[in-house]
Design an enzyme around this catalytic site. Structure first.
Site, PDB file in Angstrom:
ATOM      1  N   GLY A 201       0.828  -1.204   0.000  1.00  0.00           N
ATOM      2  CA  GLY A 201       0.000   0.000   0.000  1.00  0.00           C
ATOM      3  C   GLY A 201       0.859   1.249   0.000  1.00  0.00           C
ATOM      4  O   GLY A 201       2.048   1.193  -0.309  1.00  0.00           O
ATOM      5  N   ASN A 202       0.247   2.350   0.341  1.00  0.00           N
ATOM      6  CA  ASN A 202       0.999   3.601   0.425  1.00  0.00           C
ATOM      7  C   ASN A 202       0.358   4.510   1.479  1.00  0.00           C
ATOM      8  O   ASN A 202      -0.663   4.177   2.056  1.00  0.00           O
ATOM      9  CB  ASN A 202       1.087   4.271  -0.943  1.00  0.00           C
ATOM     10  CG  ASN A 202      -0.285   4.548  -1.519  1.00  0.00           C
ATOM     11  OD1 ASN A 202      -1.018   5.384  -1.003  1.00  0.00           O
ATOM     12  ND2 ASN A 202      -0.650   3.823  -2.568  1.00  0.00           N
ATOM     13  N   ARG A 203       0.963   5.666   1.674  1.00  0.00           N
ATOM     14  CA  ARG A 203       0.549   6.543   2.775  1.00  0.00           C
ATOM     15  C   ARG A 203      -0.611   7.475   2.435  1.00  0.00           C
ATOM     16  O   ARG A 203      -0.969   8.330   3.230  1.00  0.00           O
ATOM     17  CB  ARG A 203       1.727   7.413   3.213  1.00  0.00           C
ATOM     18  CG  ARG A 203       2.826   6.656   3.875  1.00  0.00           C
ATOM     19  CD  ARG A 203       3.887   7.641   4.365  1.00  0.00           C
ATOM     20  NE  ARG A 203       5.107   6.942   4.723  1.00  0.00           N
ATOM     21  CZ  ARG A 203       5.267   6.311   5.870  1.00  0.00           C
ATOM     22  NH1 ARG A 203       4.318   6.277   6.769  1.00  0.00           N
ATOM     23  NH2 ARG A 203       6.413   5.691   6.122  1.00  0.00           N
ATOM     24  N   SER A 204      -1.188   7.360   1.259  1.00  0.00           N
ATOM     25  CA  SER A 204      -2.253   8.304   0.899  1.00  0.00           C
ATOM     26  C   SER A 204      -3.521   8.071   1.736  1.00  0.00           C
ATOM     27  O   SER A 204      -4.015   6.952   1.836  1.00  0.00           O
ATOM     28  CB  SER A 204      -2.584   8.152  -0.588  1.00  0.00           C
ATOM     29  OG  SER A 204      -3.662   9.000  -0.897  1.00  0.00           O
ATOM     30  N   ALA A 268      -3.272   7.492  -5.173  1.00  0.00           N
ATOM     31  CA  ALA A 268      -1.905   6.980  -5.252  1.00  0.00           C
ATOM     32  C   ALA A 268      -2.030   5.508  -5.631  1.00  0.00           C
ATOM     33  O   ALA A 268      -2.521   4.691  -4.856  1.00  0.00           O
ATOM     34  CB  ALA A 268      -1.205   7.152  -3.920  1.00  0.00           C
TER      35      ALA A 268
END
Ligand code: C5P
Length: 395
Positions: A201-204, A268
């Site tokens: 995943g990512n931090r968005s 993102a």
């Protein structure tokens, strides 16, 4: 913008303190006019502290400044919350026997009315008739809702929820320059499953995309929000399509791009996904001290849309860690070319910027790879700047 908040004497006055607080934090100049009976529920000190402006209920106070008309005249929007049956009746009859009703009569600004009262009072033909008159005159009603009332009774008459009132105010303030347009926005961060419990995943958080959806809604657009694992609540009044993986996001966006006038890819999106997803949770001992995950490249949705002949105005994002402005513009220009987008909003995401923060700073790269606009401030401010730039492309 200047928001005049008329507070009437109902127990729901305490909830309106939170609404005033939000409006102030959003940067509005808020002036509260309580009725005498409102002050039986919440003190003027609270309203002054929260609104950061002096509070008066007295028609004959500050006569030199012609206060009884000055506040109404200078308002960009008037909110009346909670609106009692009594004040609703006064407004319907055009009475002006206190500072609040004077200010409403002296204002040409949009008026948002959030009624709150017991069901019997709300349903009384007199109140219903008065509400009908206010509607006819263009006042905007928000609520009341059905639910638990002050006592043990349940029914219609509850003050609309905080977010609905704030949305009604910001909608009343916004230009309606997206009326009749469809805006599709992807937001959040995708998750590509590794096994049933883990993902790439990512931090968005999705906050910038949600702010875009709110801004487009307030400006009159029909909004579809394709939300990937949103960590912030989806706004009221937009159609939200929840997705998780890139494949799901792609399908949701492509399905709706044909009817869109503007498409903003604020999500993102993971460039890779695990080639296979383990059906059972991967065990540490099975890895034998080390492991690797084989990755497959994901389709580039923005580039796919950019290659289409007939397509909406396309806006992409570039989250970059470069600090030099010319390098950021160059990266944006290159991405714009490669993806075939109309605009690329470049934002710095290093040193605590961008992801998960309330503010954002973007350079909007447009035609010829030049800076079409720049925006800095709340995510809402940035959202409006992006929509302005997208509208300019259309024209
Ligand atoms: O390709 P890159 O991640 O650098 O570009 C970011 C922009 O492209 C964002 O607008 C993002 O939503 C979009 N994107 C996409 N499909 C991908 C990767 C990114 O649409 N597979």
């Amino acid at each position: 913008m200047r928001v005049v908040v008329g507070v009437c004497g109902g127990i729901a006055a305490y909830k309106v303190v939170g609404v005033i607080r939000t409006l102030v934090l959003e940067g509005h100049d808020v002036h509260v006019i309580p009725t005498e009976s409102a002050l039986q529920f919440v003190g003027a000190t609270t309203f002054e502290a929260i609104s950061r402006n002096p509070v008066s209920t007295d028609l004959f106070h500050g006569v030199a400044e012609v206060k009884h008309v000055a506040l109404g005249q200078s308002a960009d929007v008037v909110l009346i919350a909670p609106a009692t049956a009594n004040t609703i009746a006064k407004l319907a009859a055009g009475l002006s026997d206190n500072l609040l009703t004077n200010s409403v009569l002296a204002s040409r600004a949009p008026v948002v009315v959030a009624p709150a009262m017991h069901t019997e009072m709300w349903e009384n033909p007199a109140t219903q008739h008065n509400i009908g008159l206010l509607r006819e005159r263009g006042m905007r009603l928000v609520g009341p809702e059905s639910g638990q009332l002050t006592g043990s009774d349940v029914g219609v008459g509850r003050l609309a929820e905080h977010d609905a009132i704030v949305a009604a105010v910001t909608t009343a303030l916004a230009p309606r320059d997206l009326e009749g347009r469809t805006v599709v926005i992807s937001a959040g961060g995708t998750r590509e499953p590794i096994d049933p419990v883990r993902f790439i995943g990512n931090r968005s958080s999705g906050a910038q995309g949600v702010a875009l959806a709110e801004a487009a809604r307030d400006r009159g657009a029909d909004v579809v929000l394709v939300g990937a694992n949103l960590e912030v609540p989806a706004p009221a009044g937009v159609r939200t399509v929840p997705v998780s993986t890139v494949a799901e996001l792609r399908e949701a966006v492509l399905e709706r791009s044909g009817t869109a006038d503007i498409l903003v890819m604020a999500a993102a999106v993971s460039d890779y996904r695990p080639t296979t997803t383990a059906e059972k949770k991967m065990k540490k001992d099975a890895a034998g001290g080390g492991t690797s995950i084989e990755l497959t490249q994901n389709p580039d949705i923005l580039a796919e849309l950019g290659a289409q002949e007939s397509r909406p105005v396309l806006v992409g994002f570039a989250a970059e860690t470069e600090s030099d402005e010319s390098a950021l513009v160059e990266l944006g220009a290159g991405k714009r070319e490669r993806k075939g987008a109309d605009l690329i909003a470049v934002n710095r995401v290093d040193e605590g910027r961008g992801f998960g923060t309330p503010d954002n700073e973007v350079l909007i790269v447009g035609d010829g790879g030049t800076v079409a606009a720049r925006a800095c401030g709340s995510k809402r401010t940035v959202a409006d700047a992006i929509l302005d730039a997208a509208l300019a492309v259309r024209r």
